[in-house]
Design a protein around this motif. Structure first.
Motif, PDB file in Angstrom:
ATOM      1  N   ASP A  67       0.452  -1.391   0.278  1.00 20.57           N
ATOM      2  CA  ASP A  67       0.058  -0.205  -0.027  1.00 20.57           C
ATOM      3  C   ASP A  67       0.310   1.250  -0.237  1.00 20.57           C
ATOM      4  O   ASP A  67       0.612   2.242  -0.401  1.00 20.57           O
ATOM      5  N   ARG A  68       2.021   1.387   0.272  1.00 21.44           N
ATOM      6  CA  ARG A  68       3.116   2.096   0.595  1.00 21.44           C
ATOM      7  C   ARG A  68       3.989   2.177  -0.684  1.00 21.44           C
ATOM      8  O   ARG A  68       4.521   3.657  -1.171  1.00 21.44           O
ATOM      9  N   PRO A  70       3.477   3.269  -3.899  1.00 22.20           N
ATOM     10  CA  PRO A  70       3.194   4.476  -5.645  1.00 22.20           C
ATOM     11  C   PRO A  70       2.940   5.284  -4.614  1.00 22.20           C
ATOM     12  O   PRO A  70       3.518   6.372  -5.079  1.00 22.20           O
ATOM     13  N   GLU A  71       2.835   5.666  -3.140  1.00 24.85           N
ATOM     14  CA  GLU A  71       3.574   7.147  -2.710  1.00 24.85           C
ATOM     15  C   GLU A  71       4.782   7.479  -2.281  1.00 24.85           C
ATOM     16  O   GLU A  71       5.661   8.153  -2.303  1.00 24.85           O
ATOM     17  N   HIS A  72       5.470   6.658  -1.947  1.00 26.75           N
ATOM     18  CA  HIS A  72       7.089   6.806  -1.717  1.00 26.75           C
ATOM     19  C   HIS A  72       7.961   6.541  -3.533  1.00 26.75           C
ATOM     20  O   HIS A  72       8.615   7.168  -2.994  1.00 26.75           O
ATOM     21  N   TYR A  73       7.073   5.902  -3.851  1.00 28.65           N
ATOM     22  CA  TYR A  73       7.414   5.909  -5.663  1.00 28.65           C
ATOM     23  C   TYR A  73       6.842   5.891  -6.384  1.00 28.65           C
ATOM     24  O   TYR A  73       6.323   4.950  -7.307  1.00 28.65           O
ATOM     25  N   PRO A  74       6.163   7.417  -6.459  1.00 26.97           N
ATOM     26  CA  PRO A  74       5.085   8.126  -7.671  1.00 26.97           C
ATOM     27  C   PRO A  74       5.791   7.875  -8.858  1.00 26.97           C
ATOM     28  O   PRO A  74       5.104   7.661  -9.951  1.00 26.97           O
TER      29      PRO A  74
END
Ligand code: SF4
Length: 230
Positions: A67-68, A70-74
């Motif tokens: 879940d994390r 996409p935010e960490h590696y846009p």
């Protein structure tokens, strides 16, 4: 070779893969090694597609990490592959939800439905794939090459971390603040599906917590070794 030289050699390997094969795919099982490769790929700006296999039985900590991403590696192109719902329902209907504890054949059949077949879909049409496998991880991986043709899937397979030690992986994760699976902090060096993974004791083989009820020789899920069918 010191730490910085090993890291530089790994970056060179990834760039060389891109130069030779273009936008290949990176298999991310959401384990520590695959997170290192995902981070390196993102930092180098390489256009590799990253894919995960959601078996439907992953630990909640693994879903938290997924879940994390996409935010960490846009900028990352992330794909998730799932088991064929119809085939899985038929098999579970016949054998039960936890049949994998009742023998190697049933366990391998479950891995085939939940991992091997989705992996084949993820690799279809690709020229090469990258994994985070390391020689140190188990007796079945001690001869692992940096690259070899993958006869099972019909494409090149690269293992750029083959010569990394566990300490190298964790040094990179700490120094680059790479997100990782919270289960690693609870003595799970190798994480797969929840019912088939447990914590290990100090001094145990790094994959001792995977399918602990089987012999070491059978302890691969079929993603990286051929499993006889039939
Ligand atoms: S690791 Fe266990 S639950 Fe996951 S696919 Fe294999 S046998 Fe099934």
């Amino acid at each position: 070779m010191n730490d910085e030289q090993r890291l530089e050699a790994t970056r060179d390997r990834l760039q060389d893969i891109h130069a030779r094969y273009g936008a290949v795919v990176l298999a991310n099982s959401l384990g520590a090694e695959d997170m290192v490769l995902t981070d390196l790929t993102a930092r180098l700006g390489l256009p590799f597609g990253v894919f995960c296999l959601d078996t439907g039985r992953l630990p909640s900590e693994t879903y938290d990490l997924l879940d994390r991403l996409p935010e960490h590696y846009p900028a990352l192109t992330l794909s998730v592959y799932y088991p064929d719902a119809e085939a899985l329902a038929a098999w579970v209907g016949q054998h039960g939800v936890n049949a994998f504890y009742r023998g190697v054949e049933l366990r391998q059949a479950c891995c085939h439905l939940r991992k091997v077949e989705p992996l084949a879909r993820a690799l279809a049409g690709q020229q090469a794939w990258i994994t985070g496998m390391r020689r140190e991880q188990s007796s079945t991986r001690s001869e692992l090459p940096f690259e070899a043709f993958d006869d099972d899937h019909g494409l090149m397979k690269f293992n750029p971390l083959a010569d990394w030690q566990e300490a190298d992986v964790w040094r990179y994760i700490r120094e680059h603040q790479v997100p990782y699976n919270a289960l690693h902090d609870k003595h799970y060096p190798s994480i797969g599906c929840a019912p088939c993974t447990r914590a290990i004791a100090v001094g145990e083989d790094l994959r001792a917590g995977r399918w602990w009820w089987e012999n070491p020789e059978t302890k691969e899920c079929g993603l990286h070794v051929r499993i006889p069918q039939g």
